[in-house]
Design a protein around this motif. Structure first.
Motif, short mmCIF file in Angstrom:
data_model
loop_
_atom_site.label_atom_id
_atom_site.label_comp_id
_atom_site.label_asym_id
_atom_site.label_seq_id
_atom_site.Cartn_x
_atom_site.Cartn_y
_atom_site.Cartn_z
N ALA A 1 -0.88 21.49 -52.51
CA ALA A 1 -1.29 20.57 -53.58
C ALA A 1 -2.14 21.28 -54.62
O ALA A 1 -1.99 21.07 -55.84
CB ALA A 1 -2.06 19.39 -52.98
N ALA A 2 -3.05 22.13 -54.18
CA ALA A 2 -3.93 22.83 -55.11
C ALA A 2 -3.18 23.83 -55.96
O ALA A 2 -3.44 23.97 -57.16
CB ALA A 2 -5.05 23.54 -54.33
N GLY A 3 -2.22 24.54 -55.36
CA GLY A 3 -1.41 25.48 -56.13
C GLY A 3 -0.62 24.79 -57.23
O GLY A 3 -0.58 25.26 -58.38
N GLU A 4 0.00 23.67 -56.88
CA GLU A 4 0.77 22.93 -57.87
C GLU A 4 -0.14 22.38 -58.97
O GLU A 4 0.17 22.45 -60.16
CB GLU A 4 1.52 21.77 -57.19
CG GLU A 4 2.56 22.21 -56.17
CD GLU A 4 3.60 23.14 -56.75
OE1 GLU A 4 4.36 22.71 -57.64
OE2 GLU A 4 3.65 24.31 -56.34
N ALA A 5 -1.27 21.81 -58.58
CA ALA A 5 -2.19 21.22 -59.55
C ALA A 5 -2.77 22.27 -60.48
O ALA A 5 -2.94 22.03 -61.68
CB ALA A 5 -3.32 20.48 -58.82
N ILE B 1 -6.39 14.21 -62.36
CA ILE B 1 -6.09 13.41 -61.16
C ILE B 1 -5.52 14.29 -60.05
O ILE B 1 -5.94 14.20 -58.89
CB ILE B 1 -5.09 12.28 -61.52
CG1 ILE B 1 -5.78 11.22 -62.39
CG2 ILE B 1 -4.52 11.64 -60.25
CD1 ILE B 1 -4.82 10.22 -63.02
N GLU B 2 -4.59 15.16 -60.40
CA GLU B 2 -3.95 15.99 -59.39
C GLU B 2 -4.92 17.00 -58.78
O GLU B 2 -4.86 17.30 -57.58
CB GLU B 2 -2.71 16.67 -59.98
CG GLU B 2 -1.59 15.66 -60.22
CD GLU B 2 -0.41 16.22 -60.98
OE1 GLU B 2 -0.26 17.46 -61.04
OE2 GLU B 2 0.37 15.43 -61.53
N LEU B 3 -5.83 17.52 -59.59
CA LEU B 3 -6.86 18.42 -59.06
C LEU B 3 -7.80 17.69 -58.11
O LEU B 3 -8.18 18.21 -57.06
CB LEU B 3 -7.66 19.06 -60.20
CG LEU B 3 -6.93 20.14 -61.01
CD1 LEU B 3 -7.70 20.45 -62.30
CD2 LEU B 3 -6.75 21.42 -60.19
N GLU B 4 -8.16 16.46 -58.47
CA GLU B 4 -9.05 15.67 -57.61
C GLU B 4 -8.36 15.32 -56.28
O GLU B 4 -8.99 15.35 -55.22
CB GLU B 4 -9.48 14.39 -58.32
CG GLU B 4 -10.51 14.63 -59.43
CD GLU B 4 -11.83 15.14 -58.88
OE1 GLU B 4 -12.44 14.46 -58.04
OE2 GLU B 4 -12.26 16.24 -59.30
N LEU B 5 -7.08 14.99 -56.33
CA LEU B 5 -6.34 14.69 -55.10
C LEU B 5 -6.24 15.92 -54.20
O LEU B 5 -6.40 15.83 -52.98
CB LEU B 5 -4.94 14.17 -55.45
CG LEU B 5 -4.88 12.78 -56.10
CD1 LEU B 5 -3.47 12.48 -56.56
CD2 LEU B 5 -5.36 11.71 -55.13
#
Length: 375
Positions: free
Chosen positions: A313-317, A279-283
């Motif tokens: 967001a991408a780094g965290e995911a 989900i986090e990668l898609e967001l």
């Protein structure tokens, strides 16, 4: 959402990535990707590019990353340097560099970070001064953590020139060929398993012709940020691809690994964190696509905010996906055979570079929320 053309491009790049796979020779992959037109999808058609934008280039990097073979220099060569030259370069600079950057036959590195400046670009001390007799530029300074200088034909160096009117220093961009006298490099010993090496650069009275300057001497930050927004978007693509690769390995393992009556993936303690990672990668991907769309539409201000958010967001995911993938595999997650352990370090790159998550939070605090600065 992807258009039909984007879906077709994804499938084609994914197939290329799977043919090469993790641990493949990045030089061969770079060459093939260039010949197929994937490296130059964002560059103008009249200079051998695909006529697309950062939307298409980020898609290419994401899919190569998801196949386990991301090309870090895509962030630098076509995205930063190609974009800056396409937008601000002279006709001669475009003719010299863009077709070669597009087909992968030439590479360009990007030099902005300095030992004492860090995230504060106003403290850059690499200076460029004019030789009044010849019109040449003379550059002096140091750079650090510059990727791929050994394999790049030239480095786009961010220096500062003195404004004759105000006496203040302003940023300018210069093309410095690899073998220019006075342009030295030292390999930095990194605890990072990556094909691309990191270097410290020294510019010791590097003499460049007048036409080494890219763009207008007075444009300053405008030209610089034209390259930095794509850098953030492409770093997001790099992180999302890596996260997708790690997640896919974990899902595959969780489907097959059976200790009790059912595969371990049936247990919610295993399944739910993997679902959250997905989900986090898609967001993060949605924000990356928004940033790329705004940039390609010419909205540099809107793209700046979205590109920073996408990179954050991408780094965290990515970090969470890699960590969860390693945990899913247990001891196997730390073996060379499964290839996930080295991603633990690599995933942190997306949190740190090209700008730290703390500086992105500062940006959002000031620019988006209107809160006062502490610095």
């Amino acid at each position: 959402m992807d258009t039909e053309d984007h879906k077709a491009l994804r499938e084609a790049v994914s197939a290329l990535g799977k043919r090469h796979g993790r641990g493949s020779d990045p030089t061969q992959l770079w060459s093939e990707a260039g010949k197929l037109g994937y490296l130059g999808v964002n560059l103008p058609e009249e200079y051998g590019g695909g006529g697309g934008g950062i939307s298409e280039l980020s898609l290419v990097l994401e899919e190569l990353g998801a196949a386990g073979c991301p090309l870090l220099m895509m962030v630098v060569s076509p995205a930063i340097c190609g974009t800056v030259i396409a937008r601000f370069g002279t006709d001669a600079q475009k003719q010299t560099w863009l077709p070669a950057l597009a087909d992968g036959s030439r590479l360009m590195a990007f030099g902005i970070t300095e030992p004492d400046a860090g995230s504060n670009s106003h403290r850059i001390t690499t200076t460029a001064r004019r030789d009044q007799d010849t019109g040449d530029w003379i550059l002096t300074g140091r750079k650090v953590f510059i990727s791929g200088v050994d394999i790049a034909d030239a480095t786009l160096i961010v220096g500062r020139t003195e404004d004759a009117r105000t006496g203040r220093l302003k940023p300018c961009l210069f093309i410095v060929p690899r073998d220019t006298p006075g342009f030295g490099r030292r390999l930095i010993d990194m605890e990072l398993n990556a094909a691309e090496k990191q270097f410290e650069l020294t510019l010791d009275d590097v003499r460049l012709p007048a036409d080494a300057l890219v763009g207008d001497e007075d444009a300053g930050l405008l030209q610089l940020f034209a390259g930095l927004n794509p850098e953030r978007i492409m770093t997001a693509a790099f992180a999302i691809g890596m996260g997708r690769y790690a997640l896919a390995r974990a899902v595959e393992y969780a489907r097959d690994r059976q200790v009790w009556k059912t595969p371990i993936g049936a247990h919610q303690a295993i399944a739910h964190p993997l679902a959250q990672a997905h989900i986090e990668l898609e967001l993060a991907r949605l924000m990356m696509q928004k940033a790329a769309h705004l940039y390609d539409a010419g909205d540099d201000t809107g793209a700046g905010e979205a590109a920073n958010m996408a990179k954050y967001a991408a780094g965290e995911a990515c970090v969470k996906a890699v960590d969860q993938a390693v945990h899913t595999l247990g001891g196997n997650g730390l073996t060379r055979e499964y290839g996930l352990a080295q991603l633990i370090t690599a995933a942190r790159v997306a949190r740190i570079a090209p700008v730290s998550r703390e500086m992105i939070l500062n940006y959002v605090s000031h620019q988006t929320l209107g809160l006062p600065k502490s610095y």
